[in-house]
Scaffold this motif. Structure first.
Motif, short mmCIF file in Angstrom:
data_model
loop_
_atom_site.label_atom_id
_atom_site.label_comp_id
_atom_site.label_asym_id
_atom_site.label_seq_id
_atom_site.Cartn_x
_atom_site.Cartn_y
_atom_site.Cartn_z
N CYS A 143 0.76 -1.52 0.32
CA CYS A 143 -0.09 0.42 -0.10
C CYS A 143 0.73 1.28 0.22
O CYS A 143 2.19 1.35 0.50
CB CYS A 143 -0.83 0.08 1.47
N HIS B 256 -0.14 3.89 1.55
CA HIS B 256 0.12 3.97 3.10
C HIS B 256 0.88 4.20 4.25
O HIS B 256 1.10 5.20 4.47
CB HIS B 256 -1.77 3.58 3.53
N TRP B 257 0.34 2.28 4.57
CA TRP B 257 1.62 2.11 5.02
C TRP B 257 2.23 0.82 4.04
O TRP B 257 1.36 0.08 3.62
CB TRP B 257 0.87 1.12 6.01
N VAL C 144 2.74 -2.84 4.55
CA VAL C 144 1.35 -3.54 4.08
C VAL C 144 0.90 -3.68 3.25
O VAL C 144 0.87 -2.70 2.48
CB VAL C 144 0.42 -2.59 4.86
N CYS D 183 -7.56 -1.61 -0.30
CA CYS D 183 -6.65 -2.09 0.56
C CYS D 183 -7.27 -2.41 1.72
O CYS D 183 -7.74 -2.02 2.68
CB CYS D 183 -5.47 -1.07 0.82
N LYS E 154 -6.77 -2.68 4.66
CA LYS E 154 -6.22 -2.04 5.74
C LYS E 154 -7.26 -1.22 6.70
O LYS E 154 -7.92 -1.17 7.52
CB LYS E 154 -4.84 -2.02 6.40
N HIS E 155 -6.28 0.29 5.20
CA HIS E 155 -7.36 0.80 6.44
C HIS E 155 -8.75 1.65 4.66
O HIS E 155 -9.33 2.68 4.30
CB HIS E 155 -7.01 2.31 6.05
N GLY E 156 -9.09 0.53 4.06
CA GLY E 156 -9.68 0.64 2.96
C GLY E 156 -9.36 1.77 1.67
O GLY E 156 -10.58 2.19 0.98
N ALA E 157 -8.31 2.02 0.80
CA ALA E 157 -8.46 3.39 0.34
C ALA E 157 -8.30 1.89 -1.12
O ALA E 157 -8.23 0.87 -1.10
CB ALA E 157 -6.66 3.48 -0.10
N PRO F 289 -6.23 7.54 2.81
CA PRO F 289 -5.63 8.60 3.84
C PRO F 289 -3.89 8.67 2.52
O PRO F 289 -4.06 9.32 3.12
CB PRO F 289 -4.89 7.23 4.76
S1 FES Z 1 -2.71 0.28 4.50
FE1 FES Z 1 -3.38 0.32 3.20
S2 FES Z 1 -5.27 2.05 3.17
FE2 FES Z 1 -3.80 2.32 5.23
#
Ligand code: FES
Length: 138
Positions: free
Chosen positions: A48, A50-51, A54, A71, A73-76, A89
Motif C-alpha cells: 500500500c 499509505h503504509w 502493508v 487495500c 487495511k484502511h480501505g484506500a 489516506p
Molecule cells: S495501509 Fe492501505 S490504506 Fe492504510
C-alpha cells in the motif's frame, strides 16, 4: 514471449479480485498483484502507499470493486489501470507498476527489472500477522 515469463492463463485472474504472484529482483523476492481490465491487464507491487509495509493482498487476492483495488487495511482505493489512489489516506499516491502483457490467452511478465518466480505469495511474510498495528489498533 518466452515460456519462463509466462505467469498464468488470463482466466486465472478472478473477476472481483487479483492474481498474486512472486518475481525475483536480483536476490530479492517481490510480490505482485495482477488485475484484469476491460481490454488488458495491469500489475502492481503488492504494498500500500499509505503504509508501505502493508500488503494490498494477504495471499488470497486483493478486493476489487468497480475496477479499483481496495487495500484491506484502511480501505484506500487504487485505480486498476493507473494505480492512482482515488480515495483514502494516501489519495493522490500511485502504486508501483510491473509490466505485464497478454498473448494467446496467457499473461506474461514483460518487465525487464524482474524474473518470474511463481504464483502465490513470496513466503517471506508472516501471513498470520495481518500487517502492522498502530497505536490506535488499526
Ligand atoms: S495501509 Fe492501505 S490504506 Fe492504510
Amino acid at each position: 514471449m518466452d515460456e519462463a515469463s509466462r505467469i498464468a492463463p488470463l482466466s486465472d485472474i478472478p473477476a472481483d479480485s487479483t492474481l498474486l504472484f512472486t518475481v525475483r529482483e536480483g536476490f530479492d523476492k517481490v510480490e505482485v498483484i495482477c488485475i484484469e481490465l476491460e481490454d488488458s491487464v495491469a500489475a502492481w507491487r503488492n504494498y500500500c502507499q499509505h503504509w508501505t509495509d502493508v500488503r494490498l493482498d494477504k495471499g488470497s487476492g486483493a478486493y476489487v470493486r468497480d475496477g479499483e483495488i481496495v487495500c484491506e487495511k484502511h480501505g484506500a482505493y487504487f485505480e486498476g489501470n493507473s494505480g492512482l489512489c482515488t480515495l483514502g489516506p494516501c489519495e493522490g499516491a500511485v502504486l508501483n507498476d510491473v509490466d505485464v502483457a497478454v498473448e494467446d490467452g496467457d499473461v506474461y511478465l514483460t518487465d525487464e527489472r524482474y524474473e518470474f518466480a511463481h504464483i502465490g505469495p513470496s513466503g517471506e511474510y508472516d501471513l498470520s500477522s495481518g500487517g502492522r498495528i498502530d497505536f490506535a489498533g488499526n
